[in-house]
Scaffold this motif. Structure first.
Motif, PDB file in Angstrom:
ATOM      1  N   THR A 155       0.840  -1.193   0.000  1.00  0.00           N
ATOM      2  CA  THR A 155       0.000   0.000   0.000  1.00  0.00           C
ATOM      3  C   THR A 155       0.880   1.250   0.000  1.00  0.00           C
ATOM      4  OG1 THR A 155      -0.095   0.096   2.416  1.00  0.00           O
ATOM      5  CG2 THR A 155      -1.773  -1.250   1.287  1.00  0.00           C
ATOM      6  N   ALA A 156       0.235   2.403  -0.206  1.00  0.00           N
ATOM      7  CA  ALA A 156       0.985   3.666  -0.212  1.00  0.00           C
ATOM      8  C   ALA A 156       1.633   3.916   1.147  1.00  0.00           C
ATOM      9  CB  ALA A 156       0.060   4.817  -0.590  1.00  0.00           C
ATOM     10  N   ARG A 157       0.929   3.585   2.217  1.00  0.00           N
ATOM     11  CA  ARG A 157       1.489   3.785   3.554  1.00  0.00           C
ATOM     12  C   ARG A 157       2.653   2.839   3.807  1.00  0.00           C
ATOM     13  NH1 ARG A 157      -1.980   3.945   9.208  1.00  0.00           N
ATOM     14  NH2 ARG A 157      -0.203   4.396  10.585  1.00  0.00           N
ATOM     15  N   ASP A 158       2.516   1.578   3.367  1.00  0.00           N
ATOM     16  CA  ASP A 158       3.615   0.630   3.514  1.00  0.00           C
ATOM     17  C   ASP A 158       4.844   1.097   2.740  1.00  0.00           C
ATOM     18  OD1 ASP A 158       2.081  -0.990   5.094  1.00  0.00           O
ATOM     19  OD2 ASP A 158       1.431  -2.283   3.450  1.00  0.00           O
ATOM     20  N   ARG A 159       4.595   1.657   1.556  1.00  0.00           N
ATOM     21  CA  ARG A 159       5.713   2.094   0.718  1.00  0.00           C
ATOM     22  C   ARG A 159       6.467   3.254   1.359  1.00  0.00           C
ATOM     23  NH1 ARG A 159       6.415   5.799  -3.585  1.00  0.00           N
ATOM     24  NH2 ARG A 159       8.019   5.109  -5.069  1.00  0.00           N
ATOM     25  N   VAL A 160       5.746   4.232   1.893  1.00  0.00           N
ATOM     26  CA  VAL A 160       6.423   5.380   2.503  1.00  0.00           C
ATOM     27  C   VAL A 160       7.138   4.965   3.784  1.00  0.00           C
ATOM     28  CG1 VAL A 160       4.486   6.216   3.900  1.00  0.00           C
ATOM     29  CG2 VAL A 160       6.151   7.840   3.017  1.00  0.00           C
ATOM     30  N   ASN A 161       6.564   4.027   4.542  1.00  0.00           N
ATOM     31  CA  ASN A 161       7.248   3.529   5.736  1.00  0.00           C
ATOM     32  C   ASN A 161       8.516   2.768   5.369  1.00  0.00           C
ATOM     33  OD1 ASN A 161       5.426   4.573   7.620  1.00  0.00           O
ATOM     34  ND2 ASN A 161       4.086   2.789   7.482  1.00  0.00           N
ATOM     35  N   ARG A 162       8.425   1.958   4.303  1.00  0.00           N
ATOM     36  CA  ARG A 162       9.618   1.214   3.862  1.00  0.00           C
ATOM     37  C   ARG A 162      10.713   2.169   3.404  1.00  0.00           C
ATOM     38  NH1 ARG A 162      11.196   0.222  -1.033  1.00  0.00           N
ATOM     39  NH2 ARG A 162       9.166   0.738  -1.930  1.00  0.00           N
ATOM     40  N   ARG A 163      10.346   3.180   2.614  1.00  0.00           N
ATOM     41  CA  ARG A 163      11.338   4.137   2.129  1.00  0.00           C
ATOM     42  C   ARG A 163      11.973   4.906   3.287  1.00  0.00           C
ATOM     43  NH1 ARG A 163       9.483   8.037  -2.363  1.00  0.00           N
ATOM     44  NH2 ARG A 163      11.724   8.441  -2.315  1.00  0.00           N
ATOM     45  N   TRP A 164      11.181   5.261   4.285  1.00  0.00           N
ATOM     46  CA  TRP A 164      11.724   5.996   5.426  1.00  0.00           C
ATOM     47  C   TRP A 164      12.698   5.128   6.215  1.00  0.00           C
ATOM     48  CZ3 TRP A 164      12.723  10.579   6.878  1.00  0.00           C
ATOM     49  CH2 TRP A 164      13.022  10.861   8.213  1.00  0.00           C
ATOM     50  N   ASN A 165      12.342   3.851   6.427  1.00  0.00           N
ATOM     51  CA  ASN A 165      13.241   2.943   7.143  1.00  0.00           C
ATOM     52  C   ASN A 165      14.533   2.724   6.361  1.00  0.00           C
ATOM     53  OD1 ASN A 165      11.492   2.550   9.322  1.00  0.00           O
ATOM     54  ND2 ASN A 165      10.418   0.878   8.291  1.00  0.00           N
ATOM     55  N   GLU A 166      14.443   2.633   5.035  1.00  0.00           N
ATOM     56  CA  GLU A 166      15.644   2.489   4.217  1.00  0.00           C
ATOM     57  C   GLU A 166      16.535   3.721   4.337  1.00  0.00           C
ATOM     58  OE1 GLU A 166      14.107   1.791   0.350  1.00  0.00           O
ATOM     59  OE2 GLU A 166      13.728  -0.342   0.685  1.00  0.00           O
ATOM     60  N   ILE A 167      15.928   4.906   4.332  1.00  0.00           N
ATOM     61  CA  ILE A 167      16.717   6.138   4.459  1.00  0.00           C
ATOM     62  C   ILE A 167      17.434   6.173   5.801  1.00  0.00           C
ATOM     63  CG2 ILE A 167      16.484   8.634   4.799  1.00  0.00           C
ATOM     64  CD1 ILE A 167      14.462   8.663   2.536  1.00  0.00           C
ATOM     65  N   LEU A 168      16.749   5.758   6.868  1.00  0.00           N
ATOM     66  CA  LEU A 168      17.387   5.771   8.185  1.00  0.00           C
ATOM     67  C   LEU A 168      18.556   4.793   8.244  1.00  0.00           C
ATOM     68  CD1 LEU A 168      14.381   6.035  10.678  1.00  0.00           C
ATOM     69  CD2 LEU A 168      15.934   7.832   9.898  1.00  0.00           C
ATOM     70  N   GLN A 169      18.404   3.621   7.626  1.00  0.00           N
ATOM     71  CA  GLN A 169      19.498   2.659   7.607  1.00  0.00           C
ATOM     72  C   GLN A 169      20.684   3.195   6.814  1.00  0.00           C
ATOM     73  OE1 GLN A 169      19.770  -0.159   9.282  1.00  0.00           O
ATOM     74  NE2 GLN A 169      17.729  -0.046  10.168  1.00  0.00           N
ATOM     75  N   ALA A 203      14.322  14.191   3.049  1.00  0.00           N
ATOM     76  CA  ALA A 203      15.455  13.386   3.516  1.00  0.00           C
ATOM     77  C   ALA A 203      16.223  12.799   2.345  1.00  0.00           C
ATOM     78  CB  ALA A 203      14.956  12.281   4.441  1.00  0.00           C
ATOM     79  N   HIS A 204      15.519  12.427   1.287  1.00  0.00           N
ATOM     80  CA  HIS A 204      16.191  11.911   0.086  1.00  0.00           C
ATOM     81  C   HIS A 204      17.111  12.975  -0.508  1.00  0.00           C
ATOM     82  CE1 HIS A 204      16.829  10.144  -3.860  1.00  0.00           C
ATOM     83  NE2 HIS A 204      16.341  11.243  -4.391  1.00  0.00           N
ATOM     84  N   LYS A 205      16.632  14.194  -0.633  1.00  0.00           N
ATOM     85  CA  LYS A 205      17.458  15.284  -1.186  1.00  0.00           C
ATOM     86  C   LYS A 205      18.649  15.585  -0.282  1.00  0.00           C
ATOM     87  CE  LYS A 205      13.767  17.627  -3.756  1.00  0.00           C
ATOM     88  NZ  LYS A 205      12.698  16.667  -3.504  1.00  0.00           N
ATOM     89  N   LEU A 206      18.426  15.577   1.034  1.00  0.00           N
ATOM     90  CA  LEU A 206      19.527  15.828   1.962  1.00  0.00           C
ATOM     91  C   LEU A 206      20.578  14.724   1.897  1.00  0.00           C
ATOM     92  CD1 LEU A 206      17.486  17.080   5.039  1.00  0.00           C
ATOM     93  CD2 LEU A 206      19.137  18.425   3.730  1.00  0.00           C
ATOM     94  N   MET A 207      20.128  13.479   1.743  1.00  0.00           N
ATOM     95  CA  MET A 207      21.072  12.378   1.625  1.00  0.00           C
ATOM     96  C   MET A 207      21.912  12.496   0.356  1.00  0.00           C
ATOM     97  SD  MET A 207      21.210  10.048   4.048  1.00  0.00           S
ATOM     98  CE  MET A 207      21.744   8.595   3.154  1.00  0.00           C
ATOM     99  N   MET A 208      21.273  12.838  -0.766  1.00  0.00           N
ATOM    100  CA  MET A 208      22.010  12.996  -2.020  1.00  0.00           C
ATOM    101  C   MET A 208      23.018  14.138  -1.909  1.00  0.00           C
ATOM    102  SD  MET A 208      20.985  10.583  -3.930  1.00  0.00           S
ATOM    103  CE  MET A 208      21.743  11.098  -5.456  1.00  0.00           C
ATOM    104  N   CYS A 209      22.607  15.250  -1.318  1.00  0.00           N
ATOM    105  CA  CYS A 209      23.519  16.377  -1.115  1.00  0.00           C
ATOM    106  C   CYS A 209      24.661  15.982  -0.183  1.00  0.00           C
ATOM    107  CB  CYS A 209      22.743  17.565  -0.562  1.00  0.00           C
ATOM    108  SG  CYS A 209      23.744  19.029  -0.237  1.00  0.00           S
ATOM    109  N   GLY A 210      24.347  15.268   0.887  1.00  0.00           N
ATOM    110  CA  GLY A 210      25.376  14.832   1.824  1.00  0.00           C
ATOM    111  C   GLY A 210      26.375  13.883   1.200  1.00  0.00           C
ATOM    112  N   MET A 211      25.914  12.999   0.302  1.00  0.00           N
ATOM    113  CA  MET A 211      26.826  12.073  -0.359  1.00  0.00           C
ATOM    114  C   MET A 211      27.793  12.813  -1.282  1.00  0.00           C
ATOM    115  SD  MET A 211      26.155   9.107   0.843  1.00  0.00           S
ATOM    116  CE  MET A 211      26.930   7.981  -0.301  1.00  0.00           C
ATOM    117  N   VAL A 212      27.306  13.845  -1.979  1.00  0.00           N
ATOM    118  CA  VAL A 212      28.189  14.658  -2.819  1.00  0.00           C
ATOM    119  C   VAL A 212      29.230  15.368  -1.960  1.00  0.00           C
ATOM    120  CG1 VAL A 212      28.292  16.644  -4.370  1.00  0.00           C
ATOM    121  CG2 VAL A 212      26.474  14.956  -4.648  1.00  0.00           C
TER     122      VAL A 212
END
Length: 199
Positions: free
Chosen positions: A43-57, A130-139
């Motif tokens: 579901t949409a909620r499952d997807r956003v929760n999965r993406r958030w957990n992946e970002i935290l890892q 958080a995705h944008k911040l992670m990409m900026c941080g990796m650069v």
């Protein structure tokens, strides 16, 4: 006179159900068709929760690297050899420290987002930012590593060799961190497009 149908709970009934539903008899020892556990669609909620957990890892992995590197950079200024550095190397050091601090801020920012916005029903926005911040941080982290390597190689290697080595390492970073994932993503998109055309 028609034969009586097997009872619902008998093995014959199970085989008959499988035969009717699939058109083929079950293999010996195979589970009945109705016992197969189909994967539940996300579901949409499952997807956003999965993406958030992946970002935290991913953030935990990147944070460890940038914190160790930043701690090393801060200790350099207090070493006896720092006084002997040329002005150009001191400029590189200042740039490296600023890049390292900026990378640390970008990679730790998702944790601050989660702490301030938790329970506000803003997880969709949090994932995007958080995705944008992670990409900026990796650069910024890649640039910090490159400048650190340049500073070290200037002390160890004389001449143009230090710049050539750093350029080669930074090219490898670009290939591993950016070119390869983008190429795999584009190849997957082309494969899906071909499948949709065939269907």
């Amino acid at each position: 006179m028609k034969a009586a149908a097997p009872a619902a709970g008998t093995p014959a009934a199970g085989r008959g159900a499988v035969l009717l539903s699939t058109g083929t008899p079950p293999l010996p020892g195979a589970a009945p068709h109705h016992a197969v556990d189909h994967e539940r669609p996300e579901t949409a909620r499952d997807r956003v929760n999965r993406r958030w957990n992946e970002i935290l890892q991913e953030t935990r992995v990147a944070q460890t690297g940038v914190q160790i590197l930043f701690g090393f950079l801060l200790s350099v200024a207090f070493s006896p050899l720092f006084r002997d550095l040329a002005m150009a190397d001191r400029v590189i050091y200042v740039i490296t420290v600023v890049l390292g601090a900026s990378a640390t801020a970008s990679l730790i920012a998702p944790v601050s987002l989660h702490r301030f916005l938790s329970g506000q029903r803003m997880k969709d926005e949090m994932v995007g930012i958080a995705h944008k911040l992670m990409m900026c941080g990796m650069v910024l982290l890649a640039l910090t590593i490159g400048c650190t390597l340049l500073l070290i190689l200037h002390v160890v290697v004389s001449g143009l060799l230090a710049e050539l080595l750093v350029a080669g390492v930074m090219l490898w970073f670009a290939l591993c961190w950016y070119v390869l994932p983008l190429w795999l993503r584009r190849r997957s998109a082309r494969r899906l497009a071909r499948r949709s055309v065939r269907s």
